[in-house]
Motif scaffolding. Structure first.
Motif, PDB file in Angstrom:
ATOM      1  N   ALA A 257       0.829  -1.210   0.000  1.00 63.57           N
ATOM      2  CA  ALA A 257       0.000   0.000   0.000  1.00 63.57           C
ATOM      3  C   ALA A 257       0.863   1.259   0.000  1.00 63.57           C
ATOM      4  O   ALA A 257       0.576   2.231  -0.715  1.00 63.57           O
ATOM      5  CB  ALA A 257      -0.929  -0.013   1.215  1.00 63.57           C
ATOM      6  N   VAL A 258       1.932   1.255   0.803  1.00 65.92           N
ATOM      7  CA  VAL A 258       2.838   2.403   0.863  1.00 65.92           C
ATOM      8  C   VAL A 258       3.536   2.604  -0.475  1.00 65.92           C
ATOM      9  O   VAL A 258       3.662   3.734  -0.971  1.00 65.92           O
ATOM     10  CB  VAL A 258       3.863   2.221   2.001  1.00 65.92           C
ATOM     11  CG1 VAL A 258       4.968   3.263   1.899  1.00 65.92           C
ATOM     12  CG2 VAL A 258       3.181   2.298   3.354  1.00 65.92           C
ATOM     13  N   ALA A 259       4.002   1.518  -1.094  1.00 65.71           N
ATOM     14  CA  ALA A 259       4.689   1.611  -2.388  1.00 65.71           C
ATOM     15  C   ALA A 259       3.770   2.199  -3.460  1.00 65.71           C
ATOM     16  O   ALA A 259       4.190   3.038  -4.265  1.00 65.71           O
ATOM     17  CB  ALA A 259       5.201   0.235  -2.809  1.00 65.71           C
ATOM     18  N   LYS A 260       2.512   1.771  -3.459  1.00 63.69           N
ATOM     19  CA  LYS A 260       1.554   2.315  -4.431  1.00 63.69           C
ATOM     20  C   LYS A 260       1.322   3.811  -4.202  1.00 63.69           C
ATOM     21  O   LYS A 260       1.265   4.592  -5.152  1.00 63.69           O
ATOM     22  CB  LYS A 260       0.222   1.570  -4.322  1.00 63.69           C
ATOM     23  CG  LYS A 260       0.236   0.144  -4.853  1.00 63.69           C
ATOM     24  CD  LYS A 260      -1.149  -0.489  -4.706  1.00 63.69           C
ATOM     25  CE  LYS A 260      -1.188  -1.892  -5.274  1.00 63.69           C
ATOM     26  NZ  LYS A 260      -2.531  -2.515  -5.105  1.00 63.69           N
ATOM     27  N   ALA A 261       1.201   4.198  -2.940  1.00 65.31           N
ATOM     28  CA  ALA A 261       0.968   5.609  -2.626  1.00 65.31           C
ATOM     29  C   ALA A 261       2.180   6.467  -2.977  1.00 65.31           C
ATOM     30  O   ALA A 261       2.028   7.628  -3.392  1.00 65.31           O
ATOM     31  CB  ALA A 261       0.621   5.756  -1.141  1.00 65.31           C
ATOM     32  N   ILE A 262       3.382   5.915  -2.839  1.00 61.59           N
ATOM     33  CA  ILE A 262       4.592   6.658  -3.211  1.00 61.59           C
ATOM     34  C   ILE A 262       4.614   6.912  -4.714  1.00 61.59           C
ATOM     35  O   ILE A 262       5.008   7.998  -5.172  1.00 61.59           O
ATOM     36  CB  ILE A 262       5.853   5.904  -2.763  1.00 61.59           C
ATOM     37  CG1 ILE A 262       5.999   5.984  -1.238  1.00 61.59           C
ATOM     38  CG2 ILE A 262       7.106   6.449  -3.449  1.00 61.59           C
ATOM     39  CD1 ILE A 262       7.153   5.192  -0.678  1.00 61.59           C
ATOM     40  N   VAL A 263       4.184   5.928  -5.489  1.00 62.48           N
ATOM     41  CA  VAL A 263       4.099   6.122  -6.946  1.00 62.48           C
ATOM     42  C   VAL A 263       3.128   7.260  -7.261  1.00 62.48           C
ATOM     43  O   VAL A 263       3.358   8.069  -8.164  1.00 62.48           O
ATOM     44  CB  VAL A 263       3.659   4.821  -7.639  1.00 62.48           C
ATOM     45  CG1 VAL A 263       3.408   5.059  -9.122  1.00 62.48           C
ATOM     46  CG2 VAL A 263       4.726   3.737  -7.460  1.00 62.48           C
ATOM     47  N   ASP A 264       2.053   7.359  -6.495  1.00 61.05           N
ATOM     48  CA  ASP A 264       1.077   8.442  -6.697  1.00 61.05           C
ATOM     49  C   ASP A 264       1.612   9.788  -6.225  1.00 61.05           C
ATOM     50  O   ASP A 264       1.269  10.833  -6.793  1.00 61.05           O
ATOM     51  CB  ASP A 264      -0.222   8.120  -5.940  1.00 61.05           C
ATOM     52  CG  ASP A 264      -0.917   6.873  -6.468  1.00 61.05           C
ATOM     53  OD1 ASP A 264      -0.766   6.582  -7.672  1.00 61.05           O
ATOM     54  OD2 ASP A 264      -1.592   6.189  -5.671  1.00 61.05           O
ATOM     55  N   PRO A 266       5.236  10.984  -5.616  1.00 65.41           N
ATOM     56  CA  PRO A 266       6.696  10.752  -5.610  1.00 65.41           C
ATOM     57  C   PRO A 266       7.490  11.748  -4.784  1.00 65.41           C
ATOM     58  O   PRO A 266       8.617  11.451  -4.388  1.00 65.41           O
ATOM     59  CB  PRO A 266       7.069  10.841  -7.091  1.00 65.41           C
ATOM     60  CG  PRO A 266       5.971  11.634  -7.726  1.00 65.41           C
ATOM     61  CD  PRO A 266       4.734  11.296  -6.969  1.00 65.41           C
ATOM     62  N   MET A 267       6.941  12.913  -4.464  1.00 64.88           N
ATOM     63  CA  MET A 267       7.692  13.906  -3.690  1.00 64.88           C
ATOM     64  C   MET A 267       7.764  13.550  -2.208  1.00 64.88           C
ATOM     65  O   MET A 267       8.381  14.282  -1.430  1.00 64.88           O
ATOM     66  CB  MET A 267       7.082  15.294  -3.867  1.00 64.88           C
ATOM     67  CG  MET A 267       7.275  15.870  -5.264  1.00 64.88           C
ATOM     68  SD  MET A 267       9.008  15.887  -5.802  1.00 64.88           S
ATOM     69  CE  MET A 267       9.707  17.088  -4.676  1.00 64.88           C
ATOM     70  N   HIS A 280      14.056  10.275  -5.396  1.00 65.82           N
ATOM     71  CA  HIS A 280      14.531   8.922  -5.646  1.00 65.82           C
ATOM     72  C   HIS A 280      13.612   8.200  -6.633  1.00 65.82           C
ATOM     73  O   HIS A 280      12.388   8.229  -6.498  1.00 65.82           O
ATOM     74  CB  HIS A 280      14.603   8.136  -4.339  1.00 65.82           C
ATOM     75  CG  HIS A 280      15.516   8.753  -3.324  1.00 65.82           C
ATOM     76  ND1 HIS A 280      16.884   8.836  -3.488  1.00 65.82           N
ATOM     77  CD2 HIS A 280      15.248   9.341  -2.123  1.00 65.82           C
ATOM     78  CE1 HIS A 280      17.427   9.433  -2.440  1.00 65.82           C
ATOM     79  NE2 HIS A 280      16.452   9.744  -1.594  1.00 65.82           N
ATOM     80  N   ASN A 281      14.231   7.538  -7.590  1.00 65.13           N
ATOM     81  CA  ASN A 281      13.462   6.745  -8.552  1.00 65.13           C
ATOM     82  C   ASN A 281      13.057   5.399  -7.956  1.00 65.13           C
ATOM     83  O   ASN A 281      11.943   4.919  -8.150  1.00 65.13           O
ATOM     84  CB  ASN A 281      14.282   6.521  -9.826  1.00 65.13           C
ATOM     85  CG  ASN A 281      13.509   5.750 -10.881  1.00 65.13           C
ATOM     86  OD1 ASN A 281      12.471   6.196 -11.351  1.00 65.13           O
ATOM     87  ND2 ASN A 281      14.009   4.575 -11.244  1.00 65.13           N
ATOM     88  N   ASP A 282      13.973   4.787  -7.192  1.00 66.14           N
ATOM     89  CA  ASP A 282      13.676   3.506  -6.561  1.00 66.14           C
ATOM     90  C   ASP A 282      12.763   3.716  -5.353  1.00 66.14           C
ATOM     91  O   ASP A 282      12.889   4.713  -4.624  1.00 66.14           O
ATOM     92  CB  ASP A 282      14.962   2.810  -6.101  1.00 66.14           C
ATOM     93  CG  ASP A 282      15.835   2.386  -7.271  1.00 66.14           C
ATOM     94  OD1 ASP A 282      15.288   2.206  -8.369  1.00 66.14           O
ATOM     95  OD2 ASP A 282      17.064   2.244  -7.078  1.00 66.14           O
ATOM     96  N   VAL A 283      11.873   2.778  -5.150  1.00 72.87           N
ATOM     97  CA  VAL A 283      10.994   2.803  -3.981  1.00 72.87           C
ATOM     98  C   VAL A 283      11.450   1.677  -3.058  1.00 72.87           C
ATOM     99  O   VAL A 283      11.092   0.515  -3.239  1.00 72.87           O
ATOM    100  CB  VAL A 283       9.518   2.617  -4.376  1.00 72.87           C
ATOM    101  CG1 VAL A 283       8.626   2.594  -3.135  1.00 72.87           C
ATOM    102  CG2 VAL A 283       9.077   3.728  -5.328  1.00 72.87           C
ATOM    103  N   ASN A 284      12.273   2.026  -2.076  1.00 72.10           N
ATOM    104  CA  ASN A 284      12.855   1.060  -1.145  1.00 72.10           C
ATOM    105  C   ASN A 284      12.268   1.301   0.239  1.00 72.10           C
ATOM    106  O   ASN A 284      12.524   2.345   0.847  1.00 72.10           O
ATOM    107  CB  ASN A 284      14.380   1.183  -1.108  1.00 72.10           C
ATOM    108  CG  ASN A 284      15.010   0.923  -2.468  1.00 72.10           C
ATOM    109  OD1 ASN A 284      14.461   0.186  -3.277  1.00 72.10           O
ATOM    110  ND2 ASN A 284      16.165   1.521  -2.714  1.00 72.10           N
TER     111      ASN A 284
END
Length: 425
Positions: A257-264, A266-267, A280-284
């Motif tokens: 859920a967090v990874a999806k929200a980060i894509v939405d 990105p800042m 950051h481009n990578d979502v770690n």
């Protein structure tokens, strides 16, 4: 210094297990080093006698730097010599000849020098060692005009006995205008005890203080209804275990859920470099994890936005297992861009987590509790038993304002509330 991971450029020496003149076997552990919070053994590449050690405990050494010299040609000579010396010592030294050093006491009269110059370096050492200004002023300086040196402080710390009762109490005229007096600690000998912080706890303490001093923290809260998610997990956890040989916990769902929200948004996945924002481009996703020792470590799920639930579950379980057994590799705790902390594991309703630098936000997930809630149905408003959970987001107000922080937090909540109960395993 061997390479210990793709992003590891240096390591700190914890301790040498051998000394100059000692014989070491090939692949025998020579020293222990630390990268962040992970300790690693460094084996000897050859068998031989150590002729030189170039770095000492607490030194930070770059990867590829020569740590020590080992002579492969003198091992038999040194072993023979050691055996002979040992025999001679056993014959010549008797128990009665051993002098037992008496413990040092701190009954001496301590005086302060309120006008002593204290450099920024000495102040930084004092902060790390929990020394007050008043206590610093009691240490005799060996430098020019009695100036306090770094070696003076370290020598003092070696022989320091706590508490030092003869140090005068703080007075305002002895303090710098910007220095708050250190509060007095009540210590009762025979009842209270002193527990020295281990290396990891010191690092955590420094990291937490640094984060609070660097980032203006703001925390937002929302409440989410995770009934559908809870029901889906209860129905599928046994099937998941049988099919994938992995436990199905809530954590991989939270990470997803967090990874999806980060894509939405990105800042929220950024770092601050003075006046620049690094996106950051990578979502770690880092997972704040409690160790059996009580310390905290943050293993990282790399590229979480590119993985399905099964892959995330495997990563989460593997990292959690490695954490419990103290087998994390340096690269497994490096490179996080956002961190989550499941405070509900300990029964907490909610939390106000401290940002894991150099990130700009951290999410805390509280305990899931069943309670009656008013819900809207086709028949109108009804009272039903629902599984509810609080989410709290601490964010760096330098670069994350209320709109971004609140919108991101709400999006995470939406993904959890709208979890598809038809998700295949």
């Amino acid at each position: 210094m061997p390479k210990m991971g793709e992003s590891i450029s240096e390591a700190t020496i914890i301790s040498w297990l051998k000394n100059v003149g000692d014989f070491v076997e090939a692949e025998e552990t020579l020293l222990e080093v630390a990268t962040d919070k992970v300790d690693s053994d460094v084996p000897s590449p050859v068998s031989g006698v150590i002729t030189e050690i170039r770095f000492q405990k607490d030194d930070v050494v770059e990867v590829g730097t020569v740590l020590a010299l080992i002579d492969e040609s003198q091992k038999s000579k040194v072993i023979s010599q050691k055996s002979e010396n040992s025999s001679i010592e056993n014959k010549s030294v008797s128990p009665n000849a051993v002098e037992v050093p008496q413990p040092k006491t701190d009954n001496r009269k301590l005086t302060t020098n309120p006008n002593a110059f204290i450099s920024p370096l000495i102040i930084s050492i004092a902060q790390k060692e929990n020394l007050s200004i008043e206590e610093l002023q009691t240490i005799p300086g060996s430098g020019t005009d009695g100036r306090l040196q770094k070696s003076d402080v370290f020598n003092y710390l070696k022989n320091r006995k706590y508490p030092l009762k003869s140090i005068p109490q703080p007075t305002t005229h002895n303090l710098q205008s910007t220095t708050f007096p250190k509060p007095k600690i009540n210590f009762v000998e025979g009842k209270d005890r002193i527990v020295e912080m281990d290396r990891m706890r010191k690092m955590i303490a420094d990291h937490m203080v640094y984060s609070k001093q660097t980032s203006p923290h703001v925390t937002s809260y929302i409440e989410v209804d995770v009934t559908n998610l809870v029901n889906w997990r209860n129905e599928n956890k046994e099937k998941f275990q049988e099919k994938h040989n992995e436990k199905l916990t809530f954590t991989p769902v939270f990470v997803q859920a967090v990874a999806k929200a980060i894509v939405d948004f990105p800042m929220i996945n950024v770092s601050v470099d003075e006046k620049n924002i690094i996106v950051h481009n990578d979502v770690n996703i880092g997972m704040a994890t409690a160790l059996p020792s009580g310390n905290l470590i943050v293993p990282v799920v790399k590229n979480a936005n590119e993985k399905d639930l099964v892959a995330l579950a495997k990563d989460v379980n593997s990292l959690a297992e490695a954490s419990r057994n103290n087998k994390l590799k340096p690269e497994q705790i490096q490179g996080s861009t956002f961190t989550i902390s499941n405070v509900g594991t300990f029964g907490s309703l909610m939390g106000t987590p401290i940002i894991n630098q150099p990130e700009v936000a951290i999410l805390a997930l509280g305990i899931i509790k069943k309670r009656p809630e008013v819900i809207t149905t086709e028949k109108g408003d009804e009272i039903a038993i629902r599984s509810m959970m609080y989410l709290s987001l601490s964010f760096d107000h330098r670069v994350v304002d209320g709109f971004l922080g609140g919108s991101f937090l709400r999006k995470v909540g939406d993904y959890l509330e709208q979890f598809d109960s038809n998700t295949t395993i």
